[in-house]
Design a protein around this motif. Structure first.
Motif, PDB file in Angstrom:
ATOM      1  N   ARG A 122       0.822  -1.217   0.000  1.00  0.00           N
ATOM      2  CA  ARG A 122       0.000   0.000   0.000  1.00  0.00           C
ATOM      3  C   ARG A 122       0.851   1.260   0.000  1.00  0.00           C
ATOM      4  NH1 ARG A 122      -3.576   2.336  -0.510  1.00  0.00           N
ATOM      5  NH2 ARG A 122      -4.894   2.690   1.309  1.00  0.00           N
ATOM      6  N   ASN A 123       2.057   1.190   0.549  1.00  0.00           N
ATOM      7  CA  ASN A 123       2.898   2.382   0.601  1.00  0.00           C
ATOM      8  C   ASN A 123       3.261   2.906  -0.785  1.00  0.00           C
ATOM      9  OD1 ASN A 123       3.039   2.845   3.358  1.00  0.00           O
ATOM     10  ND2 ASN A 123       4.756   1.440   3.660  1.00  0.00           N
ATOM     11  N   PHE A 124       3.301   2.020  -1.768  1.00  0.00           N
ATOM     12  CA  PHE A 124       3.629   2.456  -3.130  1.00  0.00           C
ATOM     13  C   PHE A 124       2.490   3.264  -3.762  1.00  0.00           C
ATOM     14  CE2 PHE A 124       6.374  -1.259  -2.509  1.00  0.00           C
ATOM     15  CZ  PHE A 124       7.600  -0.730  -2.877  1.00  0.00           C
ATOM     16  N   GLN A 125       1.315   3.223  -3.146  1.00  0.00           N
ATOM     17  CA  GLN A 125       0.151   3.940  -3.680  1.00  0.00           C
ATOM     18  C   GLN A 125      -0.036   5.314  -3.038  1.00  0.00           C
ATOM     19  OE1 GLN A 125      -3.028   1.219  -2.837  1.00  0.00           O
ATOM     20  NE2 GLN A 125      -2.213  -0.409  -4.141  1.00  0.00           N
ATOM     21  N   LEU A 126       0.794   5.641  -2.071  1.00  0.00           N
ATOM     22  CA  LEU A 126       0.611   6.867  -1.298  1.00  0.00           C
ATOM     23  C   LEU A 126       1.643   7.925  -1.665  1.00  0.00           C
ATOM     24  CD1 LEU A 126      -0.035   5.148   2.145  1.00  0.00           C
ATOM     25  CD2 LEU A 126      -1.747   6.093   0.578  1.00  0.00           C
ATOM     26  N   THR A 127       1.268   9.169  -1.505  1.00  0.00           N
ATOM     27  CA  THR A 127       2.153  10.286  -1.847  1.00  0.00           C
ATOM     28  C   THR A 127       2.788  10.924  -0.621  1.00  0.00           C
ATOM     29  OG1 THR A 127       0.792  10.796  -3.787  1.00  0.00           O
ATOM     30  CG2 THR A 127       2.274  12.534  -3.018  1.00  0.00           C
ATOM     31  N   TYR A 128       1.987  11.194   0.403  1.00  0.00           N
ATOM     32  CA  TYR A 128       2.466  11.939   1.565  1.00  0.00           C
ATOM     33  C   TYR A 128       2.619  11.081   2.815  1.00  0.00           C
ATOM     34  CZ  TYR A 128       0.509  15.605  -1.427  1.00  0.00           C
ATOM     35  OH  TYR A 128       0.208  16.422  -2.487  1.00  0.00           O
ATOM     36  N   SER A 129       1.835  10.042   2.943  1.00  0.00           N
ATOM     37  CA  SER A 129       1.789   9.245   4.170  1.00  0.00           C
ATOM     38  C   SER A 129       2.407   7.870   3.951  1.00  0.00           C
ATOM     39  CB  SER A 129       0.337   9.105   4.649  1.00  0.00           C
ATOM     40  OG  SER A 129      -0.475   8.570   3.611  1.00  0.00           O
ATOM     41  N   ARG A 130       2.683   7.170   5.064  1.00  0.00           N
ATOM     42  CA  ARG A 130       3.262   5.845   4.989  1.00  0.00           C
ATOM     43  C   ARG A 130       2.698   4.955   6.094  1.00  0.00           C
ATOM     44  NH1 ARG A 130       4.307   7.318   0.808  1.00  0.00           N
ATOM     45  NH2 ARG A 130       6.274   7.403  -0.354  1.00  0.00           N
ATOM     46  N   PHE A 131       2.462   3.676   5.740  1.00  0.00           N
ATOM     47  CA  PHE A 131       2.126   2.678   6.746  1.00  0.00           C
ATOM     48  C   PHE A 131       3.425   2.197   7.394  1.00  0.00           C
ATOM     49  CE2 PHE A 131      -1.634   2.329   4.031  1.00  0.00           C
ATOM     50  CZ  PHE A 131      -2.648   2.241   4.973  1.00  0.00           C
ATOM     51  N   TYR A 132       3.363   1.938   8.673  1.00  0.00           N
ATOM     52  CA  TYR A 132       4.519   1.368   9.363  1.00  0.00           C
ATOM     53  C   TYR A 132       4.021   0.554  10.549  1.00  0.00           C
ATOM     54  CZ  TYR A 132       4.121   4.943  13.041  1.00  0.00           C
ATOM     55  OH  TYR A 132       3.671   5.732  14.066  1.00  0.00           O
ATOM     56  N   ILE A 133       4.898  -0.280  11.095  1.00  0.00           N
ATOM     57  CA  ILE A 133       4.544  -1.167  12.197  1.00  0.00           C
ATOM     58  C   ILE A 133       5.428  -0.849  13.392  1.00  0.00           C
ATOM     59  CG2 ILE A 133       4.388  -3.562  12.987  1.00  0.00           C
ATOM     60  CD1 ILE A 133       4.011  -4.394  10.077  1.00  0.00           C
ATOM     61  N   THR A 134       4.799  -0.620  14.539  1.00  0.00           N
ATOM     62  CA  THR A 134       5.533  -0.384  15.780  1.00  0.00           C
ATOM     63  C   THR A 134       4.747  -0.976  16.937  1.00  0.00           C
ATOM     64  OG1 THR A 134       6.481   1.299  17.229  1.00  0.00           O
ATOM     65  CG2 THR A 134       4.459   1.908  16.076  1.00  0.00           C
ATOM     66  N   ASP A 135       5.443  -1.677  17.817  1.00  0.00           N
ATOM     67  CA  ASP A 135       4.805  -2.316  18.970  1.00  0.00           C
ATOM     68  C   ASP A 135       3.610  -3.175  18.559  1.00  0.00           C
ATOM     69  OD1 ASP A 135       6.605  -1.026  20.678  1.00  0.00           O
ATOM     70  OD2 ASP A 135       5.308   0.726  20.872  1.00  0.00           O
ATOM     71  N   ASN A 136       3.781  -3.930  17.469  1.00  0.00           N
ATOM     72  CA  ASN A 136       2.733  -4.822  16.953  1.00  0.00           C
ATOM     73  C   ASN A 136       1.465  -4.078  16.552  1.00  0.00           C
ATOM     74  OD1 ASN A 136       4.234  -7.216  17.207  1.00  0.00           O
ATOM     75  ND2 ASN A 136       3.685  -7.402  19.355  1.00  0.00           N
ATOM     76  N   LYS A 137       1.616  -2.807  16.192  1.00  0.00           N
ATOM     77  CA  LYS A 137       0.488  -2.015  15.713  1.00  0.00           C
ATOM     78  C   LYS A 137       0.811  -1.453  14.333  1.00  0.00           C
ATOM     79  CE  LYS A 137      -1.065  -0.422  20.287  1.00  0.00           C
ATOM     80  NZ  LYS A 137      -1.286   0.797  21.130  1.00  0.00           N
ATOM     81  N   VAL A 138      -0.173  -1.551  13.440  1.00  0.00           N
ATOM     82  CA  VAL A 138      -0.041  -0.916  12.127  1.00  0.00           C
ATOM     83  C   VAL A 138      -0.580   0.498  12.235  1.00  0.00           C
ATOM     84  CG1 VAL A 138      -0.768  -0.941   9.718  1.00  0.00           C
ATOM     85  CG2 VAL A 138      -0.255  -3.089  10.887  1.00  0.00           C
ATOM     86  N   GLU A 160      -5.212  12.745   2.446  1.00  0.00           N
ATOM     87  CA  GLU A 160      -4.730  11.419   2.080  1.00  0.00           C
ATOM     88  C   GLU A 160      -4.703  10.481   3.278  1.00  0.00           C
ATOM     89  OE1 GLU A 160      -1.270  10.416  -0.714  1.00  0.00           O
ATOM     90  OE2 GLU A 160      -0.384  10.096   1.272  1.00  0.00           O
ATOM     91  N   ILE A 161      -4.181  10.938   4.394  1.00  0.00           N
ATOM     92  CA  ILE A 161      -4.096  10.044   5.548  1.00  0.00           C
ATOM     93  C   ILE A 161      -5.486   9.709   6.077  1.00  0.00           C
ATOM     94  CG2 ILE A 161      -3.768  11.905   7.247  1.00  0.00           C
ATOM     95  CD1 ILE A 161      -1.951  10.068   8.805  1.00  0.00           C
ATOM     96  N   ALA A 162      -6.408  10.671   6.055  1.00  0.00           N
ATOM     97  CA  ALA A 162      -7.757  10.424   6.562  1.00  0.00           C
ATOM     98  C   ALA A 162      -8.503   9.420   5.693  1.00  0.00           C
ATOM     99  CB  ALA A 162      -8.529  11.735   6.648  1.00  0.00           C
ATOM    100  N   LEU A 163      -8.527   9.645   4.378  1.00  0.00           N
ATOM    101  CA  LEU A 163      -9.269   8.759   3.485  1.00  0.00           C
ATOM    102  C   LEU A 163      -8.670   7.360   3.445  1.00  0.00           C
ATOM    103  CD1 LEU A 163     -10.017  11.124   0.441  1.00  0.00           C
ATOM    104  CD2 LEU A 163     -11.574  10.431   2.267  1.00  0.00           C
ATOM    105  N   ASN A 164      -7.344   7.256   3.461  1.00  0.00           N
ATOM    106  CA  ASN A 164      -6.718   5.938   3.361  1.00  0.00           C
ATOM    107  C   ASN A 164      -6.791   5.165   4.673  1.00  0.00           C
ATOM    108  OD1 ASN A 164      -5.218   5.367   0.613  1.00  0.00           O
ATOM    109  ND2 ASN A 164      -5.062   7.563   0.988  1.00  0.00           N
ATOM    110  N   ALA A 165      -6.762   5.861   5.788  1.00  0.00           N
ATOM    111  CA  ALA A 165      -6.942   5.164   7.068  1.00  0.00           C
ATOM    112  C   ALA A 165      -8.344   4.573   7.147  1.00  0.00           C
ATOM    113  CB  ALA A 165      -6.691   6.124   8.217  1.00  0.00           C
ATOM    114  N   ASP A 166      -9.344   5.353   6.742  1.00  0.00           N
ATOM    115  CA  ASP A 166     -10.726   4.874   6.745  1.00  0.00           C
ATOM    116  C   ASP A 166     -10.887   3.697   5.790  1.00  0.00           C
ATOM    117  OD1 ASP A 166     -13.516   4.828   7.240  1.00  0.00           O
ATOM    118  OD2 ASP A 166     -13.895   6.162   5.543  1.00  0.00           O
ATOM    119  N   TYR A 167     -10.365   3.845   4.575  1.00  0.00           N
ATOM    120  CA  TYR A 167     -10.494   2.781   3.576  1.00  0.00           C
ATOM    121  C   TYR A 167      -9.811   1.494   4.047  1.00  0.00           C
ATOM    122  CZ  TYR A 167      -9.839   0.040  -0.634  1.00  0.00           C
ATOM    123  OH  TYR A 167      -9.823  -0.990  -1.547  1.00  0.00           O
ATOM    124  N   GLU A 168      -8.598   1.617   4.579  1.00  0.00           N
ATOM    125  CA  GLU A 168      -7.842   0.428   4.949  1.00  0.00           C
ATOM    126  C   GLU A 168      -8.516  -0.330   6.081  1.00  0.00           C
ATOM    127  OE1 GLU A 168      -5.086  -2.235   3.939  1.00  0.00           O
ATOM    128  OE2 GLU A 168      -5.445  -0.304   2.954  1.00  0.00           O
TER     129      GLU A 168
END
Length: 437
Positions: A122-138, A160-168
């Motif tokens: 999914r990160n390849f589809q984003l322009t400003y934001s990025r998914f990452y994993i920390t403490d077993n949380k996405v 971008e972060i609002a719409l993609n967080a909701d969609y994901e």
């Protein structure tokens, strides 16, 4: 009026309930002043004040009361905020130097390789934001420097972060059912009464659709089937407003229909028919889990020019003329419905036009809206002309200062029948003039 107003908000009177996937609320009455103040604060390097003004400009209202879709708190040398978008919440902190914002998505299981691969891709589809994993949380995150920040520059990263967080998070409910979502306590499920009204309406629409199809002529009717199936799905998406797994599957079927151009129309129709048959077996328990109210700060639809809208209406009315000429008259009412629902599904329309198209839908589905407590605008083949004209004026008047050629048209409509009403209504909105001063 700020540059994004026509994209994502409306200050025209809106329905009592939320319909569709966009924003159904009024803009902040001081939106323009907040935007101008934000731009000036950024220019003067007063960044915390700039973000305070900018975020206030994005707060929307229902009946003059804030939806609290954005909360803001300034303490010490930082501004803390939350942005609500559907099932997602964006948490942010602003200092004079930078902005950092994130959304908690889900807990991650190290053994769930498919889910982790999904997040990385999914990160390849984003322009400003990025998914990452920390403490077993996405999480989904943005981090930006404020040195040259402006209201325009921060709008799109936050969107971008609002719409993609909701969609994901909705996608996870559909495709990774064992994954636990995070930060969902804000979601308020609809009342049992509303859920039952929507469920019964959906089942009735499906049954009426299937019944109508049994009376089709035996010759080639692929286009009639397509209009019928798609209108039903668009209608459910806009009026029922499904969320989570239900929404994901519904949108997937609609998008596949238009995206799978290598398939024949007949094959695509069969795919829709199979899905609709399956939808008819949906029980109330599953349905109710996928119907809830949500605050939205950004619309997923991109801005559409009125020229594009006018062209679509003209092409659609030409299809109606063709079906009339070839005596497929039974599909005409469905195509009129299709035009409205297609626009509401695909187009980021000017807020006045959004309100007008919704009005047309409301008039065409009086039983549904009456069950929800709305005034009847059409009953026993009679239109409430005064009420309809008033609604048209309410949709247009707030924008006449900016668009002086925008004129209410209630008195110009043909009220002799529902078909003539649709025809005249589409012609009127096709020729609306959005020229600015």
């Amino acid at each position: 009026m700020a540059w994004w107003t026509n994209l994502f908000h409306t200050d025209a009177p809106m329905p009592l309930h939320d319909f569709g996937r966009g924003i159904n609320a009024n803009i902040n009455p001081d939106e323009r002043q907040f935007f101008d103040d934000s731009a000036e604060f950024f220019q003067n390097k007063e960044n915390i004040k700039a973000y305070d003004s900018f975020l206030n400009s994005l707060i929307n209202f229902k009946a003059e009361n804030s939806n609290e879709n954005i909360t803001i708190e300034i303490k010490e040398d930082a501004l803390h905020f939350k942005i609500y978008q559907g099932i997602a919440v964006i948490h942010g902190i602003v200092t004079e130097q930078n902005i950092e914002a994130y959304a908690d998505i889900a807990k991650v299981d190290n053994n769930n390789v498919a889910f982790q691969r999904r997040i990385l891709e999914r990160n390849f589809q984003l322009t400003y934001s990025r998914f990452y994993i920390t403490d077993n949380k996405v999480k989904l995150k943005i981090y930006l420097d404020n040195t040259t920040m402006t209201p325009q520059k921060i709008f799109y990263p936050l969107r971008e972060i609002a719409l993609n967080a909701d969609y994901e998070k909705e996608f996870i409910t559909s495709e990774f059912k064992s994954v636990q979502l995070l930060d969902t306590a804000h979601v308020i499920h609809s009342s049992d009464e509303i859920i039952k009204i929507k469920y019964d309406a959906m089942m009735s629409w499906i049954e009426k659709t299937k019944d109508a199809l049994t009376r089709l002529p035996s010759n080639d009717n692929a286009s009639i089937l397509a209009f019928t199936y798609l209108t039903l799905l668009f209608k459910i998406d806009y009026l029922v407003v499904p969320r989570d797994e239900f929404s994901q599957k519904l949108i997937e079927k609609i998008n596949d229909y238009f995206g799978e151009e290598d398939k024949l129309v007949g094959q695509r129709n069969d795919d829709l028919r199979i899905y609709i048959d399956k939808m008819q077996t949906m029980d109330l328990t599953f349905f109710s889990k996928n119907i809830y109210n949500s605050k939205n700060s950004f619309s997923p639809m991109e801005k559409t020019t009125h020229d594009d809208v006018s062209q679509f209406i003209e092409e659609s009315l030409a299809k109606i003329r063709w079906h009339k000429t070839n005596r497929f008259t039974q599909i005409i009412p469905t195509i009129y419905e299709y035009i409205a629902f297609y626009m509401l599904y695909n187009y980021g329309m000017h807020p006045s036009l959004q309100s007008l198209v919704h009005l047309l839908v409301e008039i065409s589905h009086q039983d549904f809206f009456s069950a929800l407590g709305y005034q009847k605008l059409y009953e026993e083949e009679t239109f409430d002309k005064k009420a309809i004209s008033r609604r048209i004026e309410n949709a247009i008047e707030p924008y006449q200062a900016v668009h002086p050629e925008l004129v209410a048209f209630g008195d110009e409509l043909n009220y002799s029948s529902m078909e003539e009403f649709h025809q005249s209504f589409y012609l009127q909105i096709k020729h609306l003039d959005y020229t600015e001063l």
